[in-house]
Design a protein around this motif. Structure first.
Motif, PDB file in Angstrom:
ATOM      1  N   ASN A 147      -2.985  -7.273  -3.421  1.00 58.39           N
ATOM      2  CA  ASN A 147      -4.401  -6.892  -3.516  1.00 58.39           C
ATOM      3  C   ASN A 147      -5.290  -8.023  -4.022  1.00 58.39           C
ATOM      4  O   ASN A 147      -6.501  -7.856  -4.111  1.00 58.39           O
ATOM      5  CB  ASN A 147      -4.567  -5.689  -4.448  1.00 58.39           C
ATOM      6  CG  ASN A 147      -3.770  -4.475  -4.053  1.00 58.39           C
ATOM      7  OD1 ASN A 147      -3.403  -3.668  -4.905  1.00 58.39           O
ATOM      8  ND2 ASN A 147      -3.504  -4.301  -2.766  1.00 58.39           N
ATOM      9  N   LYS A 148      -4.701  -9.161  -4.397  1.00 60.09           N
ATOM     10  CA  LYS A 148      -5.444 -10.313  -4.910  1.00 60.09           C
ATOM     11  C   LYS A 148      -6.191  -9.973  -6.202  1.00 60.09           C
ATOM     12  O   LYS A 148      -7.430  -9.941  -6.246  1.00 60.09           O
ATOM     13  CB  LYS A 148      -6.431 -10.837  -3.861  1.00 60.09           C
ATOM     14  CG  LYS A 148      -5.824 -11.148  -2.515  1.00 60.09           C
ATOM     15  CD  LYS A 148      -4.828 -12.297  -2.593  1.00 60.09           C
ATOM     16  CE  LYS A 148      -4.288 -12.677  -1.218  1.00 60.09           C
ATOM     17  NZ  LYS A 148      -3.242 -13.715  -1.263  1.00 60.09           N
ATOM     18  N   PRO A 149      -5.449  -9.709  -7.284  1.00 60.42           N
ATOM     19  CA  PRO A 149      -6.093  -9.331  -8.551  1.00 60.42           C
ATOM     20  C   PRO A 149      -7.143 -10.336  -9.030  1.00 60.42           C
ATOM     21  O   PRO A 149      -8.201  -9.939  -9.530  1.00 60.42           O
ATOM     22  CB  PRO A 149      -4.916  -9.248  -9.529  1.00 60.42           C
ATOM     23  CG  PRO A 149      -3.729  -8.975  -8.679  1.00 60.42           C
ATOM     24  CD  PRO A 149      -3.974  -9.690  -7.394  1.00 60.42           C
ATOM     25  N   ASP A 150      -6.873 -11.625  -8.873  1.00 54.11           N
ATOM     26  CA  ASP A 150      -7.839 -12.625  -9.333  1.00 54.11           C
ATOM     27  C   ASP A 150      -9.153 -12.521  -8.570  1.00 54.11           C
ATOM     28  O   ASP A 150     -10.232 -12.745  -9.128  1.00 54.11           O
ATOM     29  CB  ASP A 150      -7.259 -14.034  -9.177  1.00 54.11           C
ATOM     30  CG  ASP A 150      -6.156 -14.329 -10.184  1.00 54.11           C
ATOM     31  OD1 ASP A 150      -6.058 -13.591 -11.180  1.00 54.11           O
ATOM     32  OD2 ASP A 150      -5.384 -15.282  -9.955  1.00 54.11           O
ATOM     33  N   GLU A 151      -9.059 -12.165  -7.302  1.00 50.54           N
ATOM     34  CA  GLU A 151     -10.272 -11.990  -6.505  1.00 50.54           C
ATOM     35  C   GLU A 151     -11.066 -10.783  -6.998  1.00 50.54           C
ATOM     36  O   GLU A 151     -12.303 -10.824  -7.070  1.00 50.54           O
ATOM     37  CB  GLU A 151      -9.920 -11.820  -5.034  1.00 50.54           C
ATOM     38  CG  GLU A 151     -11.117 -11.716  -4.105  1.00 50.54           C
ATOM     39  CD  GLU A 151     -10.705 -11.583  -2.655  1.00 50.54           C
ATOM     40  OE1 GLU A 151     -10.904 -10.498  -2.075  1.00 50.54           O
ATOM     41  OE2 GLU A 151     -10.160 -12.569  -2.112  1.00 50.54           O
ATOM     42  N   ILE A 152     -10.367  -9.703  -7.341  1.00 51.55           N
ATOM     43  CA  ILE A 152     -11.035  -8.510  -7.868  1.00 51.55           C
ATOM     44  C   ILE A 152     -11.738  -8.842  -9.183  1.00 51.55           C
ATOM     45  O   ILE A 152     -12.887  -8.436  -9.411  1.00 51.55           O
ATOM     46  CB  ILE A 152     -10.014  -7.364  -8.067  1.00 51.55           C
ATOM     47  CG1 ILE A 152      -9.454  -6.914  -6.719  1.00 51.55           C
ATOM     48  CG2 ILE A 152     -10.659  -6.190  -8.801  1.00 51.55           C
ATOM     49  CD1 ILE A 152      -8.315  -5.922  -6.822  1.00 51.55           C
ATOM     50  N   ILE A 153     -11.051  -9.592 -10.035  1.00 53.35           N
ATOM     51  CA  ILE A 153     -11.651  -9.999 -11.308  1.00 53.35           C
ATOM     52  C   ILE A 153     -12.914 -10.828 -11.053  1.00 53.35           C
ATOM     53  O   ILE A 153     -13.942 -10.658 -11.719  1.00 53.35           O
ATOM     54  CB  ILE A 153     -10.632 -10.779 -12.156  1.00 53.35           C
ATOM     55  CG1 ILE A 153      -9.542  -9.830 -12.657  1.00 53.35           C
ATOM     56  CG2 ILE A 153     -11.309 -11.472 -13.339  1.00 53.35           C
ATOM     57  CD1 ILE A 153      -8.381 -10.524 -13.362  1.00 53.35           C
ATOM     58  N   GLY A 154     -12.856 -11.706 -10.058  1.00 58.58           N
ATOM     59  CA  GLY A 154     -14.023 -12.508  -9.720  1.00 58.58           C
ATOM     60  C   GLY A 154     -15.171 -11.680  -9.178  1.00 58.58           C
ATOM     61  O   GLY A 154     -16.337 -11.930  -9.510  1.00 58.58           O
ATOM     62  N   LEU A 155     -14.864 -10.674  -8.355  1.00 57.25           N
ATOM     63  CA  LEU A 155     -15.905  -9.826  -7.786  1.00 57.25           C
ATOM     64  C   LEU A 155     -16.670  -9.068  -8.867  1.00 57.25           C
ATOM     65  O   LEU A 155     -17.905  -9.028  -8.869  1.00 57.25           O
ATOM     66  CB  LEU A 155     -15.286  -8.844  -6.791  1.00 57.25           C
ATOM     67  CG  LEU A 155     -14.830  -9.422  -5.448  1.00 57.25           C
ATOM     68  CD1 LEU A 155     -14.038  -8.378  -4.668  1.00 57.25           C
ATOM     69  CD2 LEU A 155     -16.036  -9.881  -4.640  1.00 57.25           C
ATOM     70  N   LEU A 156     -15.940  -8.465  -9.808  1.00 58.72           N
ATOM     71  CA  LEU A 156     -16.613  -7.710 -10.867  1.00 58.72           C
ATOM     72  C   LEU A 156     -17.242  -8.654 -11.894  1.00 58.72           C
ATOM     73  O   LEU A 156     -18.190  -8.272 -12.589  1.00 58.72           O
ATOM     74  CB  LEU A 156     -15.638  -6.744 -11.535  1.00 58.72           C
ATOM     75  CG  LEU A 156     -15.258  -5.530 -10.679  1.00 58.72           C
ATOM     76  CD1 LEU A 156     -14.304  -4.610 -11.431  1.00 58.72           C
ATOM     77  CD2 LEU A 156     -16.496  -4.741 -10.258  1.00 58.72           C
ATOM     78  N   GLY A 157     -16.728  -9.885 -11.970  1.00 57.23           N
ATOM     79  CA  GLY A 157     -17.335 -10.865 -12.857  1.00 57.23           C
ATOM     80  C   GLY A 157     -18.766 -11.177 -12.473  1.00 57.23           C
ATOM     81  O   GLY A 157     -19.593 -11.529 -13.335  1.00 57.23           O
ATOM     82  N   LYS A 158     -19.101 -11.020 -11.205  1.00 57.36           N
ATOM     83  CA  LYS A 158     -20.469 -11.251 -10.744  1.00 57.36           C
ATOM     84  C   LYS A 158     -21.437 -10.217 -11.312  1.00 57.36           C
ATOM     85  O   LYS A 158     -22.653 -10.430 -11.297  1.00 57.36           O
ATOM     86  CB  LYS A 158     -20.512 -11.234  -9.217  1.00 57.36           C
ATOM     87  CG  LYS A 158     -19.728 -12.366  -8.572  1.00 57.36           C
ATOM     88  CD  LYS A 158     -19.741 -12.262  -7.058  1.00 57.36           C
ATOM     89  CE  LYS A 158     -18.938 -13.387  -6.413  1.00 57.36           C
ATOM     90  NZ  LYS A 158     -18.910 -13.294  -4.930  1.00 57.36           N
ATOM     91  N   PHE A 159     -20.884  -9.095 -11.785  1.00 61.25           N
ATOM     92  CA  PHE A 159     -21.709  -8.050 -12.408  1.00 61.25           C
ATOM     93  C   PHE A 159     -21.628  -8.112 -13.931  1.00 61.25           C
ATOM     94  O   PHE A 159     -21.991  -7.162 -14.616  1.00 61.25           O
ATOM     95  CB  PHE A 159     -21.250  -6.668 -11.939  1.00 61.25           C
ATOM     96  CG  PHE A 159     -21.428  -6.423 -10.470  1.00 61.25           C
ATOM     97  CD1 PHE A 159     -22.631  -5.944  -9.974  1.00 61.25           C
ATOM     98  CD2 PHE A 159     -20.393  -6.668  -9.578  1.00 61.25           C
ATOM     99  CE1 PHE A 159     -22.811  -5.701  -8.618  1.00 61.25           C
ATOM    100  CE2 PHE A 159     -20.552  -6.438  -8.220  1.00 61.25           C
ATOM    101  CZ  PHE A 159     -21.756  -5.960  -7.737  1.00 61.25           C
ATOM    102  N   ALA A 160     -21.136  -9.222 -14.455  1.00 59.62           N
ATOM    103  CA  ALA A 160     -20.999  -9.434 -15.903  1.00 59.62           C
ATOM    104  C   ALA A 160     -19.903  -8.582 -16.523  1.00 59.62           C
ATOM    105  O   ALA A 160     -19.930  -8.314 -17.720  1.00 59.62           O
ATOM    106  CB  ALA A 160     -22.320  -9.194 -16.628  1.00 59.62           C
ATOM    107  N   LEU A 161     -18.933  -8.163 -15.712  1.00 61.47           N
ATOM    108  CA  LEU A 161     -17.765  -7.453 -16.225  1.00 61.47           C
ATOM    109  C   LEU A 161     -16.610  -8.441 -16.351  1.00 61.47           C
ATOM    110  O   LEU A 161     -16.208  -9.073 -15.368  1.00 61.47           O
ATOM    111  CB  LEU A 161     -17.376  -6.293 -15.310  1.00 61.47           C
ATOM    112  CG  LEU A 161     -18.262  -5.052 -15.407  1.00 61.47           C
ATOM    113  CD1 LEU A 161     -17.965  -4.093 -14.264  1.00 61.47           C
ATOM    114  CD2 LEU A 161     -18.090  -4.349 -16.748  1.00 61.47           C
TER     115      LEU A 161
END
Length: 238
Positions: free
Chosen positions: A201-215
């Motif tokens: 599922n590419k966890p690092d990519e998911i972390i990056g996606l939500l990081g754009k929302f300051a999460l």
């Protein structure tokens, strides 16, 4: 703490409901690891929140109820309800526990789990969180999602059979990617989001996606189950 009773899941009337497995127990372990943090979330005084509650049959009979606890817990795709039942035993009865699932049998199974474990769960039949927005915007303190994450053909996603509980489509992300954009809308200022995923599922990519929302996200727990590398990601406001 003891795992809730769930022997009814995956059999009889609930044969098309996902029976708790390694991913469920990893999410439970992640919550237990955060027991002190979760138990303290409701310690601060907060204004009265008006939220929608739903009948156990998950019909859209909505009542405006004043809830003085700041703790609102929401599990998306609750299946058997065992994870929310565990969370309720961990946090206590002062929180509101909403459990969504698109499968009516899963909503009934969650209600059965709630009854067998004396847990105050409120199942809601809906796709992801469609029936709860915008009502719950900014109110969810604990958000849980153990999605269908197995890489499968897209046509298996959302099917009527038990395979819908694990079929995640391309990269195993088709269902997860539908929820991610509304996570920032749901979470309260102190909210935590726990997400189960596998390496594909590419966890690092998911972390990056939500990081754009300051999460801010991190791998909170991991384990190997057969050929799968299971992880629980935890997100909070940075």
């Amino acid at each position: 703490m003891l795992t809730p009773v769930y022997s009814h899941a995956g059999r009889g009337d609930f044969r098309d409901v996902y029976e708790p497995a390694e991913d469920s127990f990893l999410l439970i372990d992640a919550l237990e690891k955060d027991a002190e943090l979760l138990q303290q979330m409701g310690s601060d005084a907060s204004p009265v929140h008006f939220i929608s509650t739903f009948s156990r049959t998950a019909s859209c009979r909505c009542l405006n109820v004043a809830v003085r606890s700041p703790r609102v817990c929401l599990e998306v795709g609750s299946g058997s309800g065992v994870v929310s039942a565990f969370l309720a035993s961990l946090v206590g009865p002062g929180a509101l526990y909403l459990c969504t699932d698109v499968n009516p049998a899963a909503a009934q199974c969650t209600a059965k789990t709630a009854s067998r474990n004396d847990a105050p769960l409120q199942p809601v039949i809906t796709s992801l969180v469609d029936a709860l927005l915008p009502r719950l915007s900014g109110t969810v303190d604990v958000l849980l999602f153990n999605p269908p994450y197995v890489v499968t053909p897209s046509e298996e996603v959302g099917s009527a059979g038990i395979e819908a509980a694990w079929a995640g489509g391309q990269r195993g992300r088709e269902v997860t990617d539908r929820l991610l954009p509304v996570v920032p809308q749901l979470l309260s200022s102190k909210g935590l989001f726990y997400l189960v995923c596998i390496a594909e599922n590419k966890p690092d990519e998911i972390i990056g996606l939500l990081g754009k929302f300051a999460l801010k996200g991190e791998t909170h727990m991991s384990t190997r189950a057969g050929n799968e590398r299971l992880s629980v990601l935890r997100f909070r406001w940075s």
